[in-house]
Write a protein that holds these residues in place. Sequence first.
Motif, PDB file in Angstrom:
ATOM      1  N   PRO A  97     -41.379  40.796  -1.385  1.00 53.64           N
ATOM      2  CA  PRO A  97     -40.815  41.943  -2.123  1.00 53.64           C
ATOM      3  C   PRO A  97     -41.852  42.609  -3.031  1.00 53.64           C
ATOM      4  N   TRP A  98     -42.722  43.409  -2.457  1.00 55.55           N
ATOM      5  CA  TRP A  98     -43.853  43.960  -3.204  1.00 55.55           C
ATOM      6  C   TRP A  98     -43.427  44.905  -4.321  1.00 55.55           C
ATOM      7  N   GLN A  99     -42.379  45.688  -4.118  1.00 54.56           N
ATOM      8  CA  GLN A  99     -41.965  46.628  -5.156  1.00 54.56           C
ATOM      9  C   GLN A  99     -41.570  45.902  -6.437  1.00 54.56           C
ATOM     10  N   LEU A 100     -40.809  44.833  -6.287  1.00 50.69           N
ATOM     11  CA  LEU A 100     -40.426  44.028  -7.449  1.00 50.69           C
ATOM     12  C   LEU A 100     -41.639  43.333  -8.047  1.00 50.69           C
ATOM     13  N   LEU A 101     -42.521  42.822  -7.194  1.00 51.11           N
ATOM     14  CA  LEU A 101     -43.698  42.106  -7.674  1.00 51.11           C
ATOM     15  C   LEU A 101     -44.636  43.009  -8.468  1.00 51.11           C
ATOM     16  N   ILE A 102     -44.781  44.256  -8.049  1.00 49.42           N
ATOM     17  CA  ILE A 102     -45.659  45.179  -8.776  1.00 49.42           C
ATOM     18  C   ILE A 102     -45.160  45.384 -10.200  1.00 49.42           C
ATOM     19  N   ILE A 103     -43.836  45.482 -10.357  1.00 49.28           N
ATOM     20  CA  ILE A 103     -43.259  45.615 -11.699  1.00 49.28           C
ATOM     21  C   ILE A 103     -43.532  44.360 -12.521  1.00 49.28           C
ATOM     22  N   ILE A 104     -43.344  43.196 -11.895  1.00 47.26           N
ATOM     23  CA  ILE A 104     -43.603  41.927 -12.586  1.00 47.26           C
ATOM     24  C   ILE A 104     -45.091  41.798 -12.911  1.00 47.26           C
ATOM     25  N   PHE A 105     -45.943  42.184 -11.967  1.00 44.47           N
ATOM     26  CA  PHE A 105     -47.386  42.148 -12.197  1.00 44.47           C
ATOM     27  C   PHE A 105     -47.762  42.968 -13.424  1.00 44.47           C
ATOM     28  N   TYR A 106     -47.172  44.141 -13.546  1.00 45.40           N
ATOM     29  CA  TYR A 106     -47.474  45.008 -14.686  1.00 45.40           C
ATOM     30  C   TYR A 106     -47.070  44.328 -15.998  1.00 45.40           C
ATOM     31  N   GLY A 107     -45.908  43.675 -15.990  1.00 47.10           N
ATOM     32  CA  GLY A 107     -45.465  42.969 -17.190  1.00 47.10           C
ATOM     33  C   GLY A 107     -46.388  41.819 -17.554  1.00 47.10           C
ATOM     34  N   ILE A 108     -46.819  41.061 -16.547  1.00 42.49           N
ATOM     35  CA  ILE A 108     -47.736  39.939 -16.791  1.00 42.49           C
ATOM     36  C   ILE A 108     -49.071  40.443 -17.332  1.00 42.49           C
ATOM     37  N   TYR A 109     -49.570  41.511 -16.727  1.00 44.84           N
ATOM     38  CA  TYR A 109     -50.852  42.065 -17.163  1.00 44.84           C
ATOM     39  C   TYR A 109     -50.751  42.599 -18.596  1.00 44.84           C
ATOM     40  N   THR A 110     -49.662  43.245 -18.919  1.00 43.80           N
ATOM     41  CA  THR A 110     -49.461  43.768 -20.282  1.00 43.80           C
ATOM     42  C   THR A 110     -49.415  42.629 -21.291  1.00 43.80           C
ATOM     43  N   LEU A 111     -48.708  41.555 -20.945  1.00 44.02           N
ATOM     44  CA  LEU A 111     -48.648  40.384 -21.825  1.00 44.02           C
ATOM     45  C   LEU A 111     -50.041  39.796 -22.027  1.00 44.02           C
ATOM     46  N   GLY A 112     -50.783  39.613 -20.937  1.00 46.26           N
ATOM     47  CA  GLY A 112     -52.129  39.052 -21.036  1.00 46.26           C
ATOM     48  C   GLY A 112     -53.061  39.927 -21.844  1.00 46.26           C
ATOM     49  N   ASN A 113     -52.936  41.240 -21.660  1.00 48.45           N
ATOM     50  CA  ASN A 113     -53.775  42.167 -22.412  1.00 48.45           C
ATOM     51  C   ASN A 113     -53.475  42.091 -23.899  1.00 48.45           C
ATOM     52  N   GLY A 114     -52.194  41.943 -24.232  1.00 52.03           N
ATOM     53  CA  GLY A 114     -51.819  41.801 -25.639  1.00 52.03           C
ATOM     54  C   GLY A 114     -52.377  40.519 -26.243  1.00 52.03           C
TER      55      GLY A 114
END
Length: 239
Positions: A97-114
């Motif tokens: 499910p790539w569409q869902l994963l891309i959204i999750i990826f963005y959240g993970i990346y935002t958390l890591g960046n913070g």
Amino acid sequence: MPQLEQQIPGSKAFLKFKLRYITVDYLMIIISLAVPLGIISFLTGKKCEVLMKPPVVSGCIEIALVIAMCLLISRRLQKNDVNIKYLIGNVSFINIPWQLLIIIFYGIYTLGNGINHLTIFFSHLVDPILTDSLLKNLSQKFNHERGTLAVEIIFYMSRIFSGLVLAPLLEEFIFRGVFLHRFSMKLGITAGILISSALFGLAHANIYSIGIGVQFIFVALLYIKIPSLLVPISYHVMS
């Protein structure tokens, strides 16, 4: 552990797979790379630090190290009857499910960046000189002295190949594939996720290690939920 066994048949074979042998292999590779470098240093009269200073040289050594480790690990897996396809899992892009994963990826990346920004902030409060030095060393990996057109092309092509192809494939095979399964079978899934993610963060050995480790805790959870190495590889490429 039962959940992991159900999702990846044959994972019990990891109980025979000893991580201490990987440490021995790593040391042997370091020695194999260090000896020729020491000989060149002796013959040319230049220090090893000077020989490794060009990013093209250091990049090639890093690539050789990772490839050698993956080859030796694969060999040991086969000796212990661990089928590598169980680590790779589903390789069909259609069933993920790539569409869902891309959204999750963005959240993970935002958390890591913070977390990375917080790490820099608190580190600067404790020791501003050390923090500035760590950030400078990190930025130097992506800078190089200008040379001929051929050198420029080799530099950028090696960076692109390493960052978008080699590192995602080989590092995910080692950390999400081998380490996650080995520690999970030995100590349980929770410990496997935490230890493999912490080792991955420490392996980068920079000021962002904490943020990287936290990000890949969530990536490991996704990998267990969707047993396909394409999932962590994709996040690695995107991040």
